[in-house]
Design a protein around this motif. Structure first.
Motif, short mmCIF file in Angstrom:
data_model
loop_
_atom_site.label_atom_id
_atom_site.label_comp_id
_atom_site.label_asym_id
_atom_site.label_seq_id
_atom_site.Cartn_x
_atom_site.Cartn_y
_atom_site.Cartn_z
N LEU A 79 -41.09 33.71 -52.29
CA LEU A 79 -41.56 32.62 -51.48
C LEU A 79 -41.14 31.70 -52.54
CD1 LEU A 79 -43.06 31.77 -49.19
CD2 LEU A 79 -44.95 32.89 -50.61
N VAL A 80 -41.35 31.73 -53.34
CA VAL A 80 -41.43 30.63 -54.00
C VAL A 80 -39.93 30.04 -54.09
CG1 VAL A 80 -40.86 31.30 -56.37
CG2 VAL A 80 -42.45 28.90 -56.25
N GLN A 81 -39.15 30.32 -54.04
CA GLN A 81 -37.96 30.44 -53.51
C GLN A 81 -37.99 29.34 -52.21
OE1 GLN A 81 -35.00 32.67 -54.17
NE2 GLN A 81 -35.24 33.40 -56.71
N VAL A 120 -41.28 8.55 -48.59
CA VAL A 120 -42.26 9.31 -50.28
C VAL A 120 -41.93 10.85 -50.22
CG1 VAL A 120 -43.83 8.50 -48.52
CG2 VAL A 120 -44.06 8.85 -51.29
N ARG A 121 -41.48 11.21 -50.76
CA ARG A 121 -42.36 12.84 -50.37
C ARG A 121 -43.20 13.25 -51.08
NH1 ARG A 121 -35.98 15.38 -51.71
NH2 ARG A 121 -36.15 14.36 -54.54
N THR A 122 -43.56 14.48 -51.34
CA THR A 122 -44.64 15.63 -52.39
C THR A 122 -44.15 16.64 -52.58
OG1 THR A 122 -46.98 15.80 -52.61
CG2 THR A 122 -45.41 16.24 -50.25
N ARG A 123 -44.37 16.96 -53.62
CA ARG A 123 -44.53 18.34 -54.31
C ARG A 123 -45.57 18.75 -55.03
NH1 ARG A 123 -39.89 19.28 -58.85
NH2 ARG A 123 -41.62 18.62 -60.16
N ALA A 124 -45.83 20.14 -54.23
CA ALA A 124 -47.20 21.04 -55.70
C ALA A 124 -47.19 21.52 -56.48
CB ALA A 124 -47.52 21.92 -54.29
N ARG A 125 -47.89 22.23 -56.78
CA ARG A 125 -47.78 23.02 -58.51
C ARG A 125 -46.28 24.09 -57.86
NH1 ARG A 125 -49.68 27.55 -60.42
NH2 ARG A 125 -50.66 28.13 -58.67
N LEU A 126 -46.45 24.37 -56.90
CA LEU A 126 -45.00 25.93 -56.44
C LEU A 126 -44.63 25.08 -55.41
CD1 LEU A 126 -47.55 28.54 -56.78
CD2 LEU A 126 -46.20 28.35 -58.71
N GLY A 127 -43.08 25.68 -55.69
CA GLY A 127 -42.69 25.39 -55.14
C GLY A 127 -41.53 23.86 -55.06
N ARG A 128 -41.06 23.97 -53.79
CA ARG A 128 -39.87 22.17 -54.06
C ARG A 128 -40.57 21.57 -53.41
NH1 ARG A 128 -34.70 24.19 -49.90
NH2 ARG A 128 -36.65 24.99 -48.78
N TRP A 129 -39.80 20.22 -53.15
CA TRP A 129 -40.15 18.85 -52.87
C TRP A 129 -39.62 18.79 -50.94
CZ3 TRP A 129 -41.85 14.95 -55.34
CH2 TRP A 129 -41.88 14.83 -57.03
N SER A 130 -40.96 18.28 -50.54
CA SER A 130 -41.54 18.60 -48.78
C SER A 130 -40.67 17.39 -48.70
CB SER A 130 -42.72 17.90 -48.65
OG SER A 130 -42.25 16.86 -48.91
N GLU A 131 -39.77 17.56 -46.94
CA GLU A 131 -39.25 16.88 -46.78
C GLU A 131 -39.28 15.48 -46.15
OE1 GLU A 131 -36.65 17.22 -45.38
OE2 GLU A 131 -36.68 19.86 -44.25
#
Length: 475
Positions: free
Chosen positions: A138-140, A219-230
């Motif tokens: 899932l994290v991918q 601007v975009r964001t990223r949480a502790r897990l996963g990839r950058w947002s749109e």
């Protein structure tokens, strides 16, 4: 090709396809009854299957024109989940064009038996193999929501403050563990400049931005897990003009010999300076104006002015452009805009019961003058009278009989330019002079009034005399 020939061709193609019955055990796709029309194919909607309840099942469907399909049947009562091919054949009494028939042979018919029918081709076979449908982490595939409400505002020092909102509420545990990337660029360039921050705002110093250029940011964001947002939707702004630099020129090739050029300046600067586009076609030629009728528009806020100019019949490869800066000016012809001085030494004197107003011509009069006189009762300026005085005259008589007796009056005079000869002089009247004051006389009997009065007395006397004399004579 007729519809029957097309159906026969599809049957032949199905017969030469590899027998997937041997591979059906590798099919890892399940079966789902399709009951809604939005995801049901036309050929599945047209599919009909009937059996003789003894030895075979016959199916028919409306074949698609752009692909080749095979029909597979699975008996729900069989434990190993194996599907078998429904073999195409040409129906002897087929009357419908474009309809394909197939037969599945089986000796098993009971009340508990159901035949589930599917369509397959090479793509579905590959897709349903175990090698194509491996497990995934899932994290991918995980990414945060994009930030919202990106906005820009200009500080007093010319820097740009970019602000946005977190995609998660403060009550969420994700709120405090977000990282942001802000990208910005000039629209005239293709390369983005990206910076990483942990808060929801960023200040772009004035020295990092070119004056008079249009910029965009995202601007975009990223949480502790996963990839950058749109990326968020971009926000666009224009930096302030630097009066020491010419505006940025943007030209679009509209045709082989047509170019549309445009430039923007602030409304403040456009009030003072006009940028005119000049061209030259080789190194030795002089720059000449090549945009006589530019199109002018403004942005929604009215703070920016955009100029557009279509250049026609040009050689885009060798044409050179240059701005000609001109002050916005207004010309006044001296002899058409004369404002004379006010008349001087205005005074009033009495003469034979009338009032004579006199004044002196203004000092340093530019040309011959004529005048206007304005007089009124001091307590009621609505009762005013204005007189036009012929050229050169510096006095006027106000009849005493035109005034209300024993009232205070004021009079003012102003100068006007007399039209000259040849090139006509023009201008506006001077200011009114300081007022001169006087008080009108008591009412007096004029000669005409006295004549009227005595005539009336004589007529009355004659009448009374005749009235008393005529009856006496009659006796």
């Amino acid at each position: 090709m007729s519809a029957e020939e097309m159906a026969l061709l599809q049957i032949c193609m199905l017969l030469v396809l590899p027998n997937w019955a041997l591979l059906s055990g590798l099919d890892h796709c399940g079966f789902q009854e399709t009951s809604t029309s939005h995801n049901m194919s036309p050929w599945l909607q047209s599919l009909q299957c009937h059996n003789d309840y003894k030895s075979h099942v016959d199916c028919k469907w409306k074949a698609p024109t752009n692909m080749t399909l095979q029909v597979w049947l699975k008996e729900d009562d069989i434990i190993d989940n194996r599907s078998e091919l429904c073999v195409p054949f040409k129906a002897e009494k087929a009357t419908e064009g474009g309809v394909v028939h197939c037969r599945y042979k089986t000796p098993v018919f009971t009340i508990s038996i159901s035949h589930t029918v599917i369509f397959m081709n090479n793509q579905t076979t590959s897709l349903c193999s175990s090698s194509q449908n491996a497990s995934q982490q899932l994290v991918q595939h995980l990414r945060a929501r994009p930030p919202g409400n990106l906005s820009v505002s200009e500080d007093s020092d010319g820097s740009q403050l970019l602000q946005w909102s977190s995609p998660y509420p403060p009550s969420s545990s994700l709120y405090k563990n977000l990282t942001y990337q802000l990208s910005f660029r000039s629209q005239a360039e293709g390369r983005w400049t990206t910076e990483t921050v942990t808060n929801t705002s960023m200040k772009l110093e004035r020295k990092r931005l070119l004056p008079g250029h249009r910029y965009e940011a995202r601007v975009r964001t990223r949480a502790r897990l996963g990839r950058w947002s749109e990326w968020s939707p971009v926000v666009i702004w224009k930096t302030g003009d630097d009066f020491r630099q010419v505006p940025s020129l943007d030209c679009v090739l509209d045709g082989e010999k047509e170019v549309m050029c445009s430039w923007e300046v602030s409304r403040e600067l456009a009030y003072l300076i006009t940028y005119q586009l000049t061209c030259r076609y080789n190194q030795t030629a002089k720059f000449e104006r090549c945009c006589m009728n530019s199109t002018v528009s403004s942005d929604a806020s009215g703070t920016e002015v955009r100029y557009s100019c279509l250049l026609t019949d040009v050689d885009p490869e060798h044409l050179q452009l240059k701005f000609l800066l001109t002050h916005n000016a207004k010309t006044f012809k001296a002899h058409k805009h004369i404002l004379p001085n006010s008349p001087e030494k205005v005074k009033v004197r009495e003469k034979n019961g009338d009032w004579v107003v006199e004044w002196s011509a203004p000092a340093m009069a530019p040309t011959e003058m004529f005048y206007q006189v304005w007089y009124y009762r001091t307590k009621d300026q609505r009762s005013s009278v204005q007189l036009n005085i012929s050229e050169g005259s510096t006095w006027v008589t106000i009849l005493g009989t035109s005034l209300i007796p024993l009232q205070d009056y004021e009079v003012k005079v102003r100068s006007l330019v007399s039209p000259g000869y040849g090139s006509t002089y023009e201008g506006i009247p001077s200011e009114w002079s300081e007022p001169a004051n006087w008080t009108s006389n008591e009412a007096t009997w004029s000669i005409s009034k006295l004549i009227y009065f005595f005539s009336a007395v004589i007529a009355a006397t004659v009448f009374l005399t005749l009235y008393h004399t005529i009856p006496f004579c009659q006796k």
